[in-house]
Write an enzyme that holds these catalytic residues in place. Structure first.
Site: not given
Length: 496
Positions: A194, A323, A415
């Protein structure tokens, strides 16, 4: 620690440190050195300063517990367990090694940069423990850095991109000290997920960072590349909300928590339209993060990569398939009768762009509008970035992957789901919440094995992008999907 704890020591440039063993030395054990400062505490006169080297100490310093984190308080329920640790000395590193004190071991090194949107996150997560990489002959380091406005906000009279400067200082520490922990400073791989993946790409694209690492792996990279005018505008709005001058003196007059409480409001568009914030993130990107300051950072990440910065360094990058779909999934009932094209139009996606993207995502459309919106957000922020970066790198050594295994508890390949597989930490208790009670160990073996091979040999096990543009390793795909596909991100290409 207990009476039977085995301790380990290593000599750093600032002084000697004491860590502790998990398992038996020389028999698959891993020694942990926690909370070693790489810079002075960024408080008082140093609060908005560039990182300053730590003062040497006498004797042996205990490195037995995680150091203070820049993240404060309870972050609430997060996909990755990332605890906050109180204290002022927030610029520290954690080192995990199977061979402490063996300067001749020269093992490859992994440096992990945590995510959290550049405003949260912690290097003290149990998912980031380097024990599994140690088992496979890789010394592992996790680093901290200043977050939010303190780390990335524009402040007149203060150095820019303080969080980025923290990354550089931590990597300088690794170069100077990792041999004492059995690592090879010439074989350092930076990696992150991320915002941490964005950090890895940002460093790869920075001339000032090239001497600090050998290769990079970016998981679900969230780039920021905040334009300087946008950064200044946020600073002015934040100062207005706080009632101070937008200067170093003005912001320094306030406690840390006062700024933290208002930074999100300052970054949110002043609009009654509930979609304004979503449009801002999808259209303009993050408001806090590495900024184009004209000094340390002069170009957006992809532009710098296209110009050849970092082209000699191996890069591996990828994303999960969905995600953000976990977020839109909660609205699938309300969106049941809303046409996907209309929903994208409400996000101000231009007609030709949305038509092209929808044409490439017919399979996702069959899952409903909520799934379409989640995939669109995923493609906009993460998956299209994978293609843009790979294409910008040209002939440079680049490999691409997808993580496609759907969570049995969250429905999607969402995610953060790939992180415990990448680290091979499926036995960590917090993993069940996101991956179920029986996550596939063979998938962890495959993904972690690719990570070890890349860190150790610059070769993860499938073809380079430049040799076969679009080629993608698929981790956890359906049984009908081969492990390697010719164009794994074809459905995101309309956004490139």
């Amino acid at each position: 620690m207990t009476a039977t704890t085995l301790y380990a020591e290593a000599q750093t440039t600032a002084g000697r440190v004491r860590g502790f063993w998990r398992g038996e030395p020389g028999a698959g054990g891993s020694a942990a050195f926690l909370g070693i400062p790489f810079a002075k505490a960024p408080v008082g006169d140093l609060r908005f300063a560039a990182p300053v080297p730590v003062e040497p100490w006498d004797g042996v310093r205990d490195a037995l517990a995680f150091g203070a984190t820049a993240q404060r308080g309870d972050a609430g329920i997060t996909l990755i367990p990332e605890p906050s640790v109180p204290g002022e000395s927030t610029l520290n590193v954690n080192v995990f090694t199977p061979v402490p004190g063996d300067a001749d071991a020269a093992l490859p090194v992994l440096v992990w940069i945590h995510g959290g949107g550049y405003v949260s996150g912690s290097p003290a997560s149990p998912w980031y423990d380097g024990q599994t990489f140690n088992r496979d002959g890789v010394v592992t380091v996790t680093i901290s850095y200043r977050l939010g406005f303190d780390g990335f906000g524009h402040i007149e009279g203060a150095p820019s991109n303080r969080g980025v400067r923290d990354w550089l200082a931590a990597l300088e520490w690794v170069q100077a000290n990792i041999a004492a922990f059995g690592g090879d400073p010439a074989r350092v791989t930076i990696a992150g997920q991320s915002a941490g993946g964005g950090a890895a790409l940002r460093l790869l694209a920075m001339p000032a960072a090239q001497h600090l690492f050998h290769s990079a792996w970016a998981l679900s990279a969230a780039l920021a590349d905040v334009p300087v005018d946008r950064s200044r505008a946020l600073s002015a709005r934040l100062a207005q909300l706080l009632g101070v001058a937008p200067t170093r003196e003005g912001f320094a007059s306030l406690p840390e928590e006062a700024i933290r409480d208002q930074q999100r409001k300052a970054a949110t568009p002043a609009s009654r339209d509930r979609l304004a914030g979503v449009r801002a993130v999808l259209g303009d990107g993050l408001s806090l993060g590495p900024a184009i300051d004209g000094d340390l950072i002069t170009q957006p990440t992809i532009a710098a990569l296209r110009d050849g910065v970092g082209s000699g360094k191996p890069l591996l990058l990828g994303a999960t398939d969905d995600e953000f779909t976990m977020v839109t999934d909660s609205a699938r009932g309300a969106l049941r009768f809303v046409p996907a094209s209309f929903a994208l139009a409400r996000l101000h996606v231009p007609r030709e762009r949305r038509r092209a993207w929808l044409a490439g995502n017919r399979a996702q459309r069959r899952l409903g509008t909520a799934a379409v919106l989640g995939r669109f957000a995923t493609d906009t922020v993460f998956r299209s970035t994978v293609v843009k970066v790979a294409e910008a790198r040209g002939a440079a050594p680049t490999w691409v992957y997808r993580f496609s295994w759907p969570s049995p508890t969250r429905r999607w390949s969402l995610h953060c789901l790939d992180v415990p597989f990448w680290f091979d930490r499926l036995d960590e208790p917090h993993v069940a919440a996101i991956a179920g009670d029986a996550p596939p160990k063979d998938l962890a073996a495959a993904m972690h094995g690719a990570a070890v091979a890349f860190v150790r040999d610059d070769e993860p096990g499938w073809r380079r992008w430049a040799d076969s543009p679009g080629v993608t390793r698929v981790f956890g795909g359906a049984a009908s999907v081969p492990d390697v596909v010719p164009d794994g991100y074809a459905s995101a290409r309309a956004l490139v």
